[in-house]
Design a protein around this motif. Structure first.
Motif, PDB file in Angstrom:
ATOM      1  N   ARG A   1      67.314  -5.178  38.220  1.00 57.74           N
ATOM      2  CA  ARG A   1      66.776  -5.276  36.872  1.00 57.74           C
ATOM      3  C   ARG A   1      67.105  -6.619  36.222  1.00 57.74           C
TER       4      ARG A   1
ATOM      5  N   PHE B   1      57.636 -14.863  34.607  1.00 55.85           N
ATOM      6  CA  PHE B   1      58.854 -14.322  35.184  1.00 55.85           C
ATOM      7  C   PHE B   1      58.831 -14.515  36.685  1.00 55.85           C
TER       8      PHE B   1
ATOM      9  N   ASN C   1      51.332  -9.288  33.213  1.00 59.90           N
ATOM     10  CA  ASN C   1      51.418  -7.995  33.898  1.00 59.90           C
ATOM     11  C   ASN C   1      50.829  -7.970  35.299  1.00 59.90           C
TER      12      ASN C   1
ATOM     13  N   GLU D   1      57.661  -5.134  38.604  1.00 60.08           N
ATOM     14  CA  GLU D   1      57.071  -4.377  37.513  1.00 60.08           C
ATOM     15  C   GLU D   1      57.701  -4.826  36.208  1.00 60.08           C
ATOM     16  N   ARG D   2      56.911  -4.748  35.170  1.00 56.06           N
ATOM     17  CA  ARG D   2      57.451  -4.953  33.828  1.00 56.06           C
ATOM     18  C   ARG D   2      57.168  -3.652  33.075  1.00 56.06           C
TER      19      ARG D   2
ATOM     20  N   SER E   1      60.652  -5.490  27.728  1.00 53.03           N
ATOM     21  CA  SER E   1      61.815  -6.344  27.931  1.00 53.03           C
ATOM     22  C   SER E   1      62.265  -6.452  29.384  1.00 53.03           C
ATOM     23  N   ASN E   2      62.144  -5.380  30.155  1.00 54.77           N
ATOM     24  CA  ASN E   2      62.674  -5.403  31.512  1.00 54.77           C
ATOM     25  C   ASN E   2      61.666  -5.947  32.521  1.00 54.77           C
ATOM     26  N   PHE E   3      62.203  -6.553  33.576  1.00 52.81           N
ATOM     27  CA  PHE E   3      61.399  -7.040  34.691  1.00 52.81           C
ATOM     28  C   PHE E   3      62.162  -6.634  35.941  1.00 52.81           C
ATOM     29  N   THR E   4      61.551  -5.820  36.797  1.00 53.43           N
ATOM     30  CA  THR E   4      62.295  -5.244  37.916  1.00 53.43           C
ATOM     31  C   THR E   4      61.735  -5.698  39.256  1.00 53.43           C
TER      32      THR E   4
ATOM     33  N   CYS F   1      66.724 -13.758  38.943  1.00 54.96           N
ATOM     34  CA  CYS F   1      65.552 -13.646  38.091  1.00 54.96           C
ATOM     35  C   CYS F   1      65.494 -14.922  37.247  1.00 54.96           C
TER      36      CYS F   1
ATOM     37  N   SER G   1      62.983 -16.982  33.987  1.00 55.61           N
ATOM     38  CA  SER G   1      61.840 -16.878  33.075  1.00 55.61           C
ATOM     39  C   SER G   1      61.574 -18.233  32.432  1.00 55.61           C
TER      40      SER G   1
END
Lengths: 115, 114
Positions: A22, A32, A52, A68-69, A73-76, A92, A94
């Motif tokens: 995460r 991202f 997306n 996935e977002r 807020s999260n990006f996994t 990660c 950004s």
């Protein structure tokens, strides 16, 4: 100063198990990324994500990987069935606008160990 | 594709010695150039960057100049400290297919001894 955060910092898993890494990118950033660094080797690009959807992926990013977002807020990063060679540090990153010369901001990384 | 070549480490220096870490690149477009630093147990931090030819990036006593004619971005510091011990990554970013992408060198481990 805003920063990219990642959880967990360390994860140990058994081969064949699914893992989800995460990331919380900087809040007003739009692009991202996930990178991977196998111990002692260079940092390698895995995937970029914008609006997306995946904008680019490397040959490393095969069908076992997905991103996935799930919310604002999260990006996994999900690895469906881990292999020994997936053991690495995963970063990660950004960036706000993806413009030339803009700095990518990196999180502290998740160290994944697959046994 | 784009690539970054930097000198292999480890580099071991005494405190107050002069540091140079060489970095050269190949890129199809007009990249921006970066040095990132990774302290033990930590993530990647931006050290400095340069976005056009002849630009000099500088931070914490470190400097690097974007040399388009030699496709280089060598990192220098006049007097290293023990606290500079870390892995240093040269990197370039370029727009590929409309999206920015970063390509890293292999990283050079610097060890500074008192």
């Amino acid at each position: 100063e805003p920063e990219v955060t990642q959880t967990p910092s360390h994860q140990v898993t058994q081969m064949g198990q699914e893992v989800i890494l995460r990331c919380v990118p900087i809040s007003n950033h739009l692009y991202f990324y996930w990178y991977r660094q196998i111990l002692g080797q260079k940092v390698e690009f895995l995937v970029s994500f914008y609006n997306n959807e995946i904008s680019e992926k490397s040959e490393i990013f095969d069908d076992q990987f997905s991103v996935e977002r799930p919310d604002g807020s999260n990006f996994t990063l999900k690895i469906r069935s881990t292999k020994l060679e997936d053991s690495a540090m995963y970063f990660c990153a950004s960036i706000m606008e993806g413009q030339r010369g803009e700095t990518q901001y990196f999180g502290p990384g998740t160290r994944l160990l697959v046994l | 594709g784009d690539s970054v070549t930097q000198m292999e480490g480890p580099v071991t220096l005494s405190e107050e010695a002069f540091l140079t870490i060489n970095c050269t690149y190949t890129a199809t477009g007009y990249p921006s150039l970066f040095w990132y630093v990774q302290y033990p147990g930590e993530g990647l931090q931006l050290l400095l960057k340069a976005t056009k030819a002849d630009d000099k990036g500088s931070n914490k006593g470190f400097e690097a100049t974007y040399r388009k004619e030699t496709t280089s971005f060598h990192l220098e510091k006049g007097s290293v400290q023990v606290s500079d011990s870390a892995v240093y990554f040269c990197a370039l970013s370029a727009i590929s297919g409309g999206y920015q992408k970063v390509t890293f060198g292999i990283g050079t481990k610097l060890q500074v001894i008192p």
